[in-house]
Design a protein around this motif. Structure first.
Motif, PDB file in Angstrom:
ATOM      1  N   ASP A 114       0.851  -1.195   0.000  1.00 49.73           N
ATOM      2  CA  ASP A 114       0.000   0.000   0.000  1.00 49.73           C
ATOM      3  C   ASP A 114       0.892   1.253   0.000  1.00 49.73           C
TER       4      ASP A 114
ATOM      5  N   GLU B  18      -6.831  11.573  -0.112  1.00 50.58           N
ATOM      6  CA  GLU B  18      -7.513  10.439  -0.750  1.00 50.58           C
ATOM      7  C   GLU B  18      -6.824   9.118  -0.426  1.00 50.58           C
TER       8      GLU B  18
ATOM      9  N   ASP C 119      -5.341   8.450   2.576  1.00 52.29           N
ATOM     10  CA  ASP C 119      -5.611   8.132   3.982  1.00 52.29           C
ATOM     11  C   ASP C 119      -6.791   7.147   4.043  1.00 52.29           C
ATOM     12  N   PRO C 120      -6.549   5.946   4.592  1.00 60.48           N
ATOM     13  CA  PRO C 120      -7.615   4.937   4.589  1.00 60.48           C
ATOM     14  C   PRO C 120      -8.853   5.348   5.398  1.00 60.48           C
ATOM     15  N   THR C 121      -8.753   6.375   6.245  1.00 58.67           N
ATOM     16  CA  THR C 121      -9.944   6.835   6.962  1.00 58.67           C
ATOM     17  C   THR C 121     -10.747   7.818   6.101  1.00 58.67           C
ATOM     18  N   LEU C 122     -10.221   8.177   4.919  1.00 58.35           N
ATOM     19  CA  LEU C 122     -10.924   9.110   4.039  1.00 58.35           C
ATOM     20  C   LEU C 122     -11.234   8.485   2.684  1.00 58.35           C
ATOM     21  N   GLY C 123     -10.197   8.076   1.977  1.00 56.94           N
ATOM     22  CA  GLY C 123     -10.390   7.510   0.634  1.00 56.94           C
ATOM     23  C   GLY C 123     -10.651   6.018   0.704  1.00 56.94           C
ATOM     24  N   LYS C 124     -11.509   5.523  -0.163  1.00 57.00           N
ATOM     25  CA  LYS C 124     -11.862   4.101  -0.151  1.00 57.00           C
ATOM     26  C   LYS C 124     -11.018   3.291  -1.135  1.00 57.00           C
ATOM     27  N   GLN C 125     -10.295   3.983  -2.019  1.00 59.72           N
ATOM     28  CA  GLN C 125      -9.520   3.259  -3.023  1.00 59.72           C
ATOM     29  C   GLN C 125      -8.083   3.110  -2.577  1.00 59.72           C
ATOM     30  N   ARG C 126      -7.613   1.890  -2.589  1.00 59.75           N
ATOM     31  CA  ARG C 126      -6.216   1.675  -2.223  1.00 59.75           C
ATOM     32  C   ARG C 126      -5.331   1.844  -3.463  1.00 59.75           C
TER      33      ARG C 126
ATOM     34  N   GLY D  77      -9.471  -0.077  -7.709  1.00 59.25           N
ATOM     35  CA  GLY D  77     -10.759   0.602  -7.663  1.00 59.25           C
ATOM     36  C   GLY D  77     -10.993   1.553  -8.827  1.00 59.25           C
TER      37      GLY D  77
END
Ligand SMILES: Nc1nc2c(c(=O)[nH]1)N[C@H]1C(S)=C(S)[C@@H](COP(=O)(O)O)O[C@H]1N2
Ligand SMILES: [Mo]
Length: 161
Positions: free
Chosen positions: A69, A110, A112-119, A144
């Protein structure tokens, strides 16, 4: 004196300072942004970080790759705080530059996993092999995304600012 109806209020007042302290702790400001950082590609950037199996269709070909990631890479390099981004960090971005000049940009928000859903993954192996020269040494894969346009091949440098 009517003490009884006041009791819940009294308790609330007594508890308020600790509740306030707790909410402050939860929103403690992260370290200030480090300023511009340049991370040239090196295999060590991925070394020891959690690996993920990543697959994505690129022009009808299903790529089965392994990667890390991008957030983990940036955090270990000190380019991104470990806690949820806020404040000045939300204005920051990472530019991924490829050898052929191709460049894609992501906001740290985007990622930051607490904000953006796409890795966003940095992959260095597909089908169990290092990437071919036209794609390697590393390639972004963003499963994604509906199109592979941001899946930059030939990663040369990450510039964070
Ligand atoms: N370095 C680099 N990466 C790139 C591109 C490019 O021109 N240069 N093109 C992008 C686009 S528009 C697409 S659709 C995919 C195509 O992936 P492929 O070349 O593996 O088929 O790569 C992406 N990554
Ligand atoms: Mo494309």
């Amino acid at each position: 004196m009517q003490l009884r109806p006041c009791l819940p209020l009294l308790i609330a007042i007594l508890l308020a300072p600790s509740a306030l302290a707790q909410s402050h702790a939860a929103h403690a400001p992260s370290a200030p942004p480090p300023g511009r950082m340049e991370l040239p590609w090196h295999a060590d950037l991925l070394q020891g970080l959690p690996r993920h199996a990543v697959s994505m269709d690129v022009h009808g070909t299903r790529l089965q790759c392994s990667g890390v990631d991008l957030v983990d890479v940036l955090r270990r390099a000190g380019a991104m705080p470990a806690d949820p981004l806020r404040g000045a960090h939300l204005a920051r971005h990472v530019e991924v530059r490829a050898r052929d000049g191709y460049t894609v940009v992501f906001s740290l928000g985007e990622l930051d996993p607490t904000l953006g859903k796409q890795r966003v993954y940095v992959t260095d192996q597909c089908d169990g092999k290092p990437l071919p020269t036209d794609a390697g040494p590393a390639r972004l894969l963003i499963p994604g995304d509906a199109r592979p346009a941001r899946s930059a091949r030939q990663i040369q440098t990450f510039i964070i600012e």
